[in-house]
Design a protein around this motif. Sequence first.
Motif, PDB file in Angstrom:
ATOM      1  N   LEU A  20      54.389  49.555  39.388  1.00 47.37           N
ATOM      2  CA  LEU A  20      53.188  49.687  40.261  1.00 47.37           C
ATOM      3  C   LEU A  20      53.385  50.566  41.276  1.00 47.37           C
ATOM      4  N   ALA A  21      52.654  51.376  41.606  1.00 48.15           N
ATOM      5  CA  ALA A  21      52.688  52.404  42.640  1.00 48.15           C
ATOM      6  C   ALA A  21      51.438  52.381  43.619  1.00 48.15           C
ATOM      7  N   LEU A  22      51.523  52.858  44.886  1.00 45.04           N
ATOM      8  CA  LEU A  22      50.586  52.862  45.836  1.00 45.04           C
ATOM      9  C   LEU A  22      49.692  54.387  45.533  1.00 45.04           C
ATOM     10  N   ILE A 178      47.508  59.098  33.743  1.00 45.02           N
ATOM     11  CA  ILE A 178      46.153  59.485  33.174  1.00 45.02           C
ATOM     12  C   ILE A 178      45.103  58.445  33.661  1.00 45.02           C
ATOM     13  N   GLU A 179      43.967  58.761  33.471  1.00 45.31           N
ATOM     14  CA  GLU A 179      42.657  57.909  33.977  1.00 45.31           C
ATOM     15  C   GLU A 179      42.715  56.483  32.920  1.00 45.31           C
ATOM     16  N   ILE A 180      42.879  55.217  33.556  1.00 45.48           N
ATOM     17  CA  ILE A 180      42.960  54.092  32.436  1.00 45.48           C
ATOM     18  C   ILE A 180      42.351  52.810  33.361  1.00 45.48           C
ATOM     19  N   HIS A 181      41.310  52.405  32.857  1.00 47.56           N
ATOM     20  CA  HIS A 181      40.777  51.268  33.677  1.00 47.56           C
ATOM     21  C   HIS A 181      39.994  50.292  32.491  1.00 47.56           C
ATOM     22  N   MET A 201      51.171  56.232  33.540  1.00 41.40           N
ATOM     23  CA  MET A 201      50.837  55.793  34.806  1.00 41.40           C
ATOM     24  C   MET A 201      49.347  55.844  34.745  1.00 41.40           C
ATOM     25  N   ALA A 202      48.745  54.589  35.103  1.00 42.34           N
ATOM     26  CA  ALA A 202      47.085  54.340  34.968  1.00 42.34           C
ATOM     27  C   ALA A 202      46.640  54.710  36.328  1.00 42.34           C
ATOM     28  N   TYR A 203      45.889  55.799  36.528  1.00 42.65           N
ATOM     29  CA  TYR A 203      45.153  56.010  37.777  1.00 42.65           C
ATOM     30  C   TYR A 203      43.902  55.609  37.638  1.00 42.65           C
ATOM     31  N   SER A 204      43.245  55.355  38.917  1.00 38.57           N
ATOM     32  CA  SER A 204      41.843  54.752  39.014  1.00 38.57           C
ATOM     33  C   SER A 204      41.789  53.530  38.257  1.00 38.57           C
ATOM     34  N   PRO A 205      42.813  52.326  38.394  1.00 35.54           N
ATOM     35  CA  PRO A 205      42.734  51.406  37.881  1.00 35.54           C
ATOM     36  C   PRO A 205      41.508  50.114  37.885  1.00 35.54           C
ATOM     37  N   PHE A 206      40.878  50.409  38.995  1.00 35.15           N
ATOM     38  CA  PHE A 206      39.675  49.428  39.192  1.00 35.15           C
ATOM     39  C   PHE A 206      38.377  50.135  38.621  1.00 35.15           C
ATOM     40  N   LEU A 251      51.801  49.444  31.040  1.00 34.43           N
ATOM     41  CA  LEU A 251      51.311  50.821  32.031  1.00 34.43           C
ATOM     42  C   LEU A 251      51.729  50.508  33.426  1.00 34.43           C
ATOM     43  N   ILE A 252      51.679  51.427  34.173  1.00 34.05           N
ATOM     44  CA  ILE A 252      52.217  51.324  35.533  1.00 34.05           C
ATOM     45  C   ILE A 252      50.718  51.908  36.598  1.00 34.05           C
ATOM     46  N   PRO A 253      49.882  50.933  36.769  1.00 32.64           N
ATOM     47  CA  PRO A 253      48.930  50.995  37.790  1.00 32.64           C
ATOM     48  C   PRO A 253      49.181  51.580  39.004  1.00 32.64           C
ATOM     49  N   ILE A 254      48.174  52.238  39.606  1.00 29.68           N
ATOM     50  CA  ILE A 254      48.310  53.256  41.000  1.00 29.68           C
ATOM     51  C   ILE A 254      47.165  52.583  41.800  1.00 29.68           C
ATOM     52  N   PRO A 255      46.905  51.500  42.076  1.00 24.85           N
ATOM     53  CA  PRO A 255      45.873  51.087  42.853  1.00 24.85           C
ATOM     54  C   PRO A 255      45.879  51.537  44.219  1.00 24.85           C
ATOM     55  N   LYS A 256      44.782  52.128  44.903  1.00 27.45           N
ATOM     56  CA  LYS A 256      44.778  52.921  46.050  1.00 27.45           C
ATOM     57  C   LYS A 256      44.095  51.702  47.069  1.00 27.45           C
ATOM     58  N   SER A 257      44.683  51.493  48.287  1.00 25.85           N
ATOM     59  CA  SER A 257      43.994  50.774  49.175  1.00 25.85           C
ATOM     60  C   SER A 257      44.511  51.423  50.705  1.00 25.85           C
TER      61      SER A 257
END
Length: 292
Positions: A20-22, A178-181, A201-206, A251-257
């Motif tokens: 999991l990545a920031l 890549i974009e995955i949600h 790696m899954a970007y924009s996971p939300f 997958l490796i999600p990349i949640p941003k906060s």
Amino acid sequence: SNAVLAPTIQLIDGNNIPILALGTYGSDKDKSRMRQTVNWAVEAGYRHIDTAALYNNEREIGEGLQDVINRGLVRREDMFITTKLWDNNHEREKVVPALQESLNRLGLEYVDLFLIHRPSSEDENGKPLNIDIVETWQGMIEAKRLGLARSIGVSNFDAKQIDRLIASTQVIPAVNEIEIHLSKGQADLVNYCQARGIAVMAYSPFGFLVSRDIPNPPPPKIDDPVLVNIARKYGKTVGQVVLRYLIDRYLIPIPKSTNKARLEENINVFDFRLTEEDCAALSQFDSNTGIF
Ligand code: NDP
């Protein structure tokens, strides 16, 4: 402390990556909070940070990293730092110098992962170019050979493009980001990558659970009863459930906060697993609808 560490997995090149990545892409306001965000994130247990030359925040992230190292929270080798090559540096001879500039901004001697941000290329004025991705990939291979990037990979690449890189160089990208949600599951591309040992790696996971400035976002909304009921069953939030769903797909999600409470919430996803029935219910929302 309440810190939660993400497990690691081994990449195809032998290096280990936290699963999991920031995420760090955001507004100018987010950028001004990035140094503080890195401090909060490392306190919460994050050991993997995803940035890019494009995000214009590598200096702030570097300052945050210096803080957490000076505070004795972590050593450099405990952190996994990902950055990306932008479209204007796709010429083979520009790749290593571009990485060197990212390293200078980050205050690092190496990154853990360096990605080609997109297959498309442009000149210094933003005019499209047609640089062969194989040429760019050869520059990436050189960056790894020099030790400036421990692992190399790609982002926003499709299966055909990855096939070409492998056929031309025999070097398999360690990662495709890549974009995955929920609304864009990308099953075929994920299967293609995972069959070859390429971590995804899954970007924009939300996805569209959060506001995206798009006229008619697809369902579900964050208060959808299917999501709320699953979340309630595990004593988790809907956000935690969708992150866990990605992790359960390897997958490796990349949640941003940049919010301390949500940073803590988003990494607190390693003490439960979704049932197959719940995963099947979540997979029903896939409408192949992307944000980008
Ligand atoms: P995310 O799916 O991570 O969503 C981020 C948004 O969700 C922010 O508005 C954030 O607000 C909010 N949020 C965060 N946590 C929660 C929560 N628990 N509950 C409710 N809302 C929450 O979107 P991104 O598009 O930013 O993607 C994540 C990362 O992926 C990027 O930051 C970047 O690192 C990477 N990325 C890579 C791309 C590429 O081409 N390789 C393209 C796009 C993204 P707040 O900060 O206020 O919490």
